[in-house]
Scaffold this motif. Structure first.
Motif, mmCIF file in Angstrom:
data_model
loop_
_atom_site.group_PDB
_atom_site.id
_atom_site.type_symbol
_atom_site.label_atom_id
_atom_site.label_comp_id
_atom_site.label_asym_id
_atom_site.label_seq_id
_atom_site.Cartn_x
_atom_site.Cartn_y
_atom_site.Cartn_z
ATOM 1 N N THR A 86 14.284 -13.318 0.240
ATOM 2 C CA THR A 86 13.236 -12.513 0.861
ATOM 3 C C THR A 86 13.826 -11.287 1.538
ATOM 4 O OG1 THR A 86 11.826 -14.450 1.212
ATOM 5 C CG2 THR A 86 11.369 -12.518 2.569
ATOM 6 N N ARG A 87 14.949 -11.472 2.223
ATOM 7 C CA ARG A 87 15.604 -10.331 2.863
ATOM 8 C C ARG A 87 16.053 -9.318 1.814
ATOM 9 N NH1 ARG A 87 20.492 -11.304 6.995
ATOM 10 N NH2 ARG A 87 21.516 -12.113 5.129
ATOM 11 N N ALA A 88 16.607 -9.801 0.706
ATOM 12 C CA ALA A 88 17.040 -8.897 -0.373
ATOM 13 C C ALA A 88 15.842 -8.151 -0.957
ATOM 14 C CB ALA A 88 17.757 -9.683 -1.461
ATOM 15 N N ARG A 89 14.703 -8.830 -1.062
ATOM 16 C CA ARG A 89 13.505 -8.192 -1.597
ATOM 17 C C ARG A 89 12.987 -7.112 -0.655
ATOM 18 N NH1 ARG A 89 7.896 -9.434 -2.262
ATOM 19 N NH2 ARG A 89 8.046 -11.295 -0.962
ATOM 20 N N THR A 90 13.110 -7.347 0.647
ATOM 21 C CA THR A 90 12.719 -6.331 1.621
ATOM 22 C C THR A 90 13.594 -5.086 1.473
ATOM 23 O OG1 THR A 90 12.031 -8.049 3.186
ATOM 24 C CG2 THR A 90 12.376 -5.845 4.077
ATOM 25 N N ILE A 91 14.895 -5.293 1.364
ATOM 26 C CA ILE A 91 15.824 -4.167 1.189
ATOM 27 C C ILE A 91 15.541 -3.447 -0.123
ATOM 28 C CG2 ILE A 91 18.259 -3.559 0.871
ATOM 29 C CD1 ILE A 91 18.910 -5.898 2.813
ATOM 30 N N ASP A 92 15.285 -4.202 -1.187
ATOM 31 C CA ASP A 92 14.967 -3.581 -2.472
ATOM 32 C C ASP A 92 13.687 -2.755 -2.393
ATOM 33 O OD1 ASP A 92 17.186 -4.681 -3.659
ATOM 34 O OD2 ASP A 92 16.105 -6.335 -4.620
ATOM 35 N N SER A 93 12.720 -3.233 -1.611
ATOM 36 C CA SER A 93 11.461 -2.497 -1.458
ATOM 37 C C SER A 93 11.686 -1.169 -0.739
ATOM 38 C CB SER A 93 10.443 -3.347 -0.685
ATOM 39 O OG SER A 93 10.110 -4.519 -1.403
ATOM 40 N N ILE A 94 12.569 -1.175 0.260
ATOM 41 C CA ILE A 94 12.918 0.073 0.943
ATOM 42 C C ILE A 94 13.651 1.001 -0.029
ATOM 43 C CG2 ILE A 94 14.259 1.107 2.820
ATOM 44 C CD1 ILE A 94 13.786 -1.485 4.416
ATOM 45 N N ALA A 95 14.534 0.431 -0.849
ATOM 46 C CA ALA A 95 15.269 1.233 -1.838
ATOM 47 C C ALA A 95 14.312 1.872 -2.837
ATOM 48 C CB ALA A 95 16.295 0.366 -2.555
ATOM 49 N N THR A 96 13.258 1.155 -3.188
ATOM 50 C CA THR A 96 12.249 1.718 -4.093
ATOM 51 C C THR A 96 11.577 2.931 -3.473
ATOM 52 O OG1 THR A 96 11.822 -0.419 -5.157
ATOM 53 C CG2 THR A 96 10.090 1.238 -5.327
ATOM 54 N N LEU A 97 11.257 2.854 -2.184
ATOM 55 C CA LEU A 97 10.665 4.003 -1.483
ATOM 56 C C LEU A 97 11.637 5.183 -1.475
ATOM 57 C CD1 LEU A 97 8.921 2.321 1.603
ATOM 58 C CD2 LEU A 97 7.961 2.869 -0.640
ATOM 59 N N GLY A 144 13.850 5.769 -3.753
ATOM 60 C CA GLY A 144 13.854 6.292 -5.112
ATOM 61 C C GLY A 144 12.681 7.236 -5.350
ATOM 62 N N HIS A 145 11.511 6.858 -4.838
ATOM 63 C CA HIS A 145 10.343 7.736 -4.947
ATOM 64 C C HIS A 145 10.602 9.050 -4.214
ATOM 65 C CE1 HIS A 145 8.288 4.563 -6.872
ATOM 66 N NE2 HIS A 145 7.846 3.913 -5.812
ATOM 67 N N ALA A 146 11.169 8.938 -3.016
ATOM 68 C CA ALA A 146 11.436 10.139 -2.215
ATOM 69 C C ALA A 146 12.479 11.031 -2.901
ATOM 70 C CB ALA A 146 11.917 9.736 -0.822
ATOM 71 N N ARG A 147 13.444 10.407 -3.546
ATOM 72 C CA ARG A 147 14.460 11.185 -4.266
ATOM 73 C C ARG A 147 13.814 11.939 -5.442
ATOM 74 N NH1 ARG A 147 19.914 10.838 -3.974
ATOM 75 N NH2 ARG A 147 19.875 8.835 -2.852
ATOM 76 N N ALA A 148 12.897 11.267 -6.124
ATOM 77 C CA ALA A 148 12.208 11.911 -7.249
ATOM 78 C C ALA A 148 11.364 13.097 -6.783
ATOM 79 C CB ALA A 148 11.330 10.896 -7.968
ATOM 80 N N GLN A 149 10.869 13.027 -5.532
ATOM 81 C CA GLN A 149 10.059 14.104 -4.971
ATOM 82 C C GLN A 149 10.913 15.200 -4.336
ATOM 83 O OE1 GLN A 149 6.687 14.302 -5.170
ATOM 84 N NE2 GLN A 149 6.615 12.384 -6.336
ATOM 85 N N ASP A 195 0.801 -1.227 0.000
ATOM 86 C CA ASP A 195 0.000 0.000 0.000
ATOM 87 C C ASP A 195 0.836 1.279 0.000
ATOM 88 O OD1 ASP A 195 -2.368 -1.481 0.017
ATOM 89 O OD2 ASP A 195 -2.351 -1.641 2.203
ATOM 90 N N CYS A 196 2.140 1.155 -0.166
ATOM 91 C CA CYS A 196 2.982 2.359 -0.208
ATOM 92 C C CYS A 196 2.712 3.131 -1.500
ATOM 93 C CB CYS A 196 4.460 1.969 -0.116
ATOM 94 S SG CYS A 196 4.934 1.302 1.484
ATOM 95 N N ARG A 197 2.767 4.465 -1.391
ATOM 96 C CA ARG A 197 2.468 5.323 -2.529
ATOM 97 C C ARG A 197 3.696 6.112 -2.937
ATOM 98 N NH1 ARG A 197 -0.953 8.452 0.525
ATOM 99 N NH2 ARG A 197 -0.488 10.122 -0.961
ATOM 100 N N ALA A 198 3.899 6.223 -4.247
ATOM 101 C CA ALA A 198 5.072 6.927 -4.760
ATOM 102 C C ALA A 198 5.081 8.394 -4.364
ATOM 103 C CB ALA A 198 5.134 6.793 -6.282
ATOM 104 N N ASP A 199 3.886 8.983 -4.151
ATOM 105 C CA ASP A 199 3.812 10.407 -3.838
ATOM 106 C C ASP A 199 3.717 10.696 -2.347
ATOM 107 O OD1 ASP A 199 1.295 9.325 -3.535
ATOM 108 O OD2 ASP A 199 0.227 11.045 -4.390
ATOM 109 N N ALA A 200 3.774 9.648 -1.508
ATOM 110 C CA ALA A 200 3.678 9.851 -0.061
ATOM 111 C C ALA A 200 5.047 10.197 0.515
ATOM 112 C CB ALA A 200 3.138 8.596 0.619
ATOM 113 N N PRO A 201 5.096 10.957 1.628
ATOM 114 C CA PRO A 201 6.383 11.241 2.284
ATOM 115 C C PRO A 201 7.085 9.946 2.681
ATOM 116 C CG PRO A 201 4.659 12.666 3.151
ATOM 117 C CD PRO A 201 3.970 11.642 2.290
#
Length: 209
Positions: free
Chosen positions: A135-146, A148-153, A84-90
């Protein structure tokens, strides 16, 4: 176009699946009722009604059995946490919403969760290790994605690699979960609030140009 139904399992595959499910159920039952340390692989084999040699076709050792029990749950946890994370959320809002799921998961049974998080520290080999590491790598990648969104904002302006920052945040998460599990608190929000204080400090550095 209608998808074809998967072919039914053959007798050998059904037998393998049946043994796997019995071993997983027996491991979870005995680890929960007796604790990780007192439980033996021989007891698990007896509970699952399989030979000891058969047990070791599915897991390398007792630690590996603990992860056989939880790998499905840990995989589902990562999917659920970031769904449920959003690209435009803080960034901090996304992190709070996502990482809350981890405290809620480990808080379901603090006793076995202490065993699980302790064994995670030394879990690098074993039949179930590859899936856990993924699974651990996927968790870290998911945080990295967030990140990336924050960097774009424009929230994140530092030059550090998002993957390295995400790994640092993950290590903070793991440490805070262990500290909360050792505490008397039964409220996941208590552990989450402590984690968010530390992540807020990190945000000051991430906002530096």
């Amino acid at each position: 176009m209608t998808e074809k139904a998967p072919a039914p399992l053959g007798l050998r595959e059904r037998n393998k699946l049946d043994k796997f499910l019995r071993i997983r159920a027996a491991s979870k039952k005995l680890f929960t009722e007796n604790g990780f340390e007192p439980t033996t692989t021989r007891q698990i084999a007896q509970e699952a009604d399989v030979g000891l040699s058969t047990l070791f076709l599915y897991a390398t050792d007792k630690r590996d059995l603990l992860f056989l029990v939880f790998n499905d749950d840990l995989d589902a946890l990562t999917t659920r946490a970031f769904a449920d994370c959003r690209a435009d959320a803080p960034l901090l809002d996304n992190l709070r919403n996502a990482l809350r799921h981890f405290f809620e998961f480990y808080g379901q049974d603090k006793v076995i969760s202490r065993d699980l998080t302790r064994e995670i520290t030394f879990y690098t080999t074993g039949m179930q290790s590859e899936r856990f590491q993924a699974t651990r790598a996927r968790t870290i990648d998911s945080i990295a994605t967030l990140l990336g969104h924050a960097r774009a904002q424009g929230e994140v302006r530092c030059r550090e690699d998002d993957g390295m920052i995400a790994k640092t945040m993950f290590y903070l998460l793991a440490a805070e979960i262990r500290m909360w599990l050792a505490d008397d608190s039964q409220a996941p929000e208590d552990g989450l609030n402590e984690l968010m204080k530390r992540l807020s400090l990190i945000m000051h550095g991430l906002q530096a140009g």
